[in-house]
Scaffold this motif. Structure first.
Motif, short mmCIF file in Angstrom:
data_model
loop_
_atom_site.label_atom_id
_atom_site.label_comp_id
_atom_site.label_asym_id
_atom_site.label_seq_id
_atom_site.Cartn_x
_atom_site.Cartn_y
_atom_site.Cartn_z
N MET A 170 10.19 7.09 7.49
CA MET A 170 10.17 8.55 7.69
C MET A 170 8.74 9.06 7.83
O MET A 170 8.48 9.97 8.63
N ALA A 171 7.81 8.47 7.07
CA ALA A 171 6.41 8.89 7.17
C ALA A 171 5.86 8.59 8.57
O ALA A 171 5.07 9.37 9.12
N MET A 172 6.30 7.47 9.15
CA MET A 172 5.86 7.14 10.51
C MET A 172 6.42 8.16 11.52
O MET A 172 5.73 8.55 12.46
N THR A 229 5.95 14.08 4.47
CA THR A 229 6.87 13.46 3.50
C THR A 229 6.22 13.21 2.14
O THR A 229 6.88 12.71 1.23
N ALA A 231 -2.29 4.25 4.17
CA ALA A 231 -1.14 3.34 4.05
C ALA A 231 -0.17 3.50 5.22
O ALA A 231 0.47 2.52 5.63
N PHE A 275 18.81 6.96 6.99
CA PHE A 275 18.28 5.59 7.01
C PHE A 275 19.43 4.67 7.39
O PHE A 275 20.38 4.50 6.64
N LEU A 299 8.89 10.87 -7.72
CA LEU A 299 8.76 9.42 -7.95
C LEU A 299 7.76 9.15 -9.07
O LEU A 299 8.01 8.33 -9.95
N ASP A 300 6.62 9.84 -9.03
CA ASP A 300 5.62 9.65 -10.07
C ASP A 300 6.18 10.00 -11.45
O ASP A 300 5.90 9.32 -12.44
N PHE A 353 -5.34 7.84 0.41
CA PHE A 353 -4.69 6.53 0.23
C PHE A 353 -3.35 6.51 0.98
O PHE A 353 -3.04 5.56 1.74
N PHE A 354 -2.56 7.55 0.81
CA PHE A 354 -1.26 7.64 1.47
C PHE A 354 -1.44 7.64 2.99
O PHE A 354 -0.75 6.92 3.72
N LEU A 400 0.83 -1.21 0.00
CA LEU A 400 0.00 0.00 0.00
C LEU A 400 0.86 1.26 0.00
O LEU A 400 0.53 2.25 -0.65
N PHE A 401 1.99 1.20 0.70
CA PHE A 401 2.87 2.37 0.70
C PHE A 401 3.50 2.57 -0.68
O PHE A 401 3.64 3.70 -1.16
N ARG A 434 -5.62 10.47 -3.52
CA ARG A 434 -4.23 10.01 -3.35
C ARG A 434 -3.74 10.30 -1.93
O ARG A 434 -3.08 9.45 -1.31
N HIS A 494 18.41 4.26 -0.08
CA HIS A 494 18.13 5.64 0.31
C HIS A 494 18.96 5.91 1.57
O HIS A 494 18.80 5.24 2.58
N GLY A 495 19.88 6.87 1.49
CA GLY A 495 20.76 7.12 2.63
C GLY A 495 20.23 8.15 3.60
O GLY A 495 20.19 7.93 4.81
N ALA A 531 6.61 12.13 -3.49
CA ALA A 531 5.92 11.42 -4.57
C ALA A 531 5.96 12.17 -5.90
O ALA A 531 5.82 11.56 -6.96
N MET A 559 11.26 5.59 3.19
CA MET A 559 10.31 6.70 3.31
C MET A 559 9.06 6.31 4.10
O MET A 559 8.36 7.20 4.59
N LEU A 560 8.78 5.00 4.21
CA LEU A 560 7.69 4.57 5.09
C LEU A 560 8.08 4.85 6.54
O LEU A 560 7.30 5.39 7.33
N GLY A 611 2.15 1.82 -3.55
CA GLY A 611 1.14 2.40 -4.42
C GLY A 611 0.87 3.86 -4.13
O GLY A 611 0.76 4.69 -5.04
N SER A 612 0.80 4.21 -2.86
CA SER A 612 0.39 5.57 -2.51
C SER A 612 1.55 6.56 -2.54
O SER A 612 1.36 7.74 -2.81
N SER A 613 2.78 6.07 -2.32
CA SER A 613 3.93 6.98 -2.29
C SER A 613 4.54 7.16 -3.68
O SER A 613 5.27 8.13 -3.91
N GLY A 614 4.26 6.22 -4.59
CA GLY A 614 4.85 6.29 -5.92
C GLY A 614 6.18 5.58 -6.04
O GLY A 614 6.80 5.59 -7.10
N ASP A 615 6.66 4.94 -4.96
CA ASP A 615 7.92 4.19 -5.01
C ASP A 615 7.60 2.72 -5.28
O ASP A 615 7.24 1.99 -4.35
#
Lengths: 144, 146
Positions: A69-71, B56, B29, A92, B63-64, B25-26, A35-36, B22, B84-85, B60, A66-67, A38-42
């Motif tokens: 980081m989102a948390m 964050t 998620a 990371f 990325l998109d 959804f994010f 789900l992340f 979107r 990703h560093g 996207a 980035m998941l 799909g929604s984040s675009g990665d």
């Protein structure tokens, strides 16, 4: 003053050493990774396709950095309104594996005035149940 | 080894119109429970013009568009060797559903550690909204395992 385990409230007289209310997450699932993605675009397959992850030398799919980081973003916006967030940066440090139960935490480490507003620097980290730090960094939040 | 001449190169602009669905959804998620990120009525009741993009989410935009991935491929990087560093955001203005965000990125420093076993690529971006107002500066460090 709040109890140490519940953390300090944003509206309180925030001082160095105060802790934000921690955010304990469920063990990482493949569903969350999908789900992340799909929604984040990665859509990197190492996060969603176990075969691709294994081909890249990983034991299974891993969580997106980035998941994590989102948390940490949720930790911050649970504490303060997002409009008060001035900056947010992380390194990371380790991958989050399926089943890892991560807790996000934050501690006020500096308090200063800039551009006429009082701001705090918060050291933030996402750490799993075994004590391994997955992601760590800092955020700058303006106080009310 | 990545050609250090890529330092300073500008990537093509990435543009994304951010839809409320979107963002919802994010938010779901990442397990968000605050209704201002899930429900437009709750966001408006809290004084927002629409659903806010979480801190964050604007990552996207690139990325998109695939701008960063294409740049890495052009630099000869195999994408399954990329980690990703670091990532950071400096915020200037909120981003809401309905905004069209443009991200412009330049390749920053390129350096290596452990005798070239690890190479690091810094990417510096600025994000602006449809009014030309800066919303965020974004910095990423990508690590390539050689």
């Amino acid at each position: 003053m709040s109890a140490p385990d519940s953390g300090v409230a944003y509206g309180d007289a925030v001082t160095i050493g105060d802790r934000l209310p921690p955010l304990a997450l469920a063990p990482l699932s493949r569903t969350t990774c999908a789900l992340f993605a799909g929604s984040s675009g990665d859509h990197n397959p190492i996060h969603i396709d176990s075969d691709a992850a294994k081909a890249a030398g990983l034991p299974d799919v891993i969580g997106h950095g980035m998941l994590s980081m989102a948390m940490l973003g949720r930790l911050l916006t649970n504490w303060a309104p997002q409009a008060a967030l001035r900056g947010f940066g992380v390194r990371f440090q380790d991958t989050t594996q399926i089943g890892d139960a991560v807790t996000c935490s934050g501690e006020v480490v500096e308090r200063f005035v800039i551009d006429g507003e009082v701001r705090v620097k918060i050291a933030i980290a996402a750490i799993d149940a075994a004590g391994s730090t997955k992601t760590a960094g800092e955020a700058i939040v303006a106080l009310p | 080894m990545i050609d250090r001449a890529f330092t300073g190169k500008a990537l093509p602009k990435s543009i994304l119109t951010i839809e409320a669905g979107r963002l919802n959804f994010f938010a779901r998620a990442i397990g968000e429970t605050n209704p201002i990120y899930l429900d437009e009525a709750a966001a408006k009741a809290a004084g927002h013009s629409s659903l806010p993009a979480p801190p964050t989410f604007i990552f996207a935009v690139e990325l998109d568009a695939g701008a960063m991935a294409r740049a890495l491929v052009e630099m000869g990087v195999r994408l399954n060797r990329v980690l990703h560093g670091e990532q950071s955001f400096t915020y200037h203005a909120p981003v809401y559903a309905g905004d069209t965000i443009t991200v412009e990125t330049r390749i920053g420093d390129i350096y290596d550690k452990r005798g070239g076993a690890l190479e690091f690529i810094e990417l510096n971006s600025s994000a602006t909204n449809q009014h030309g107002k800066p919303v965020a500066d974004i910095r990423a460090v990508v690590v390539v395992r050689n």
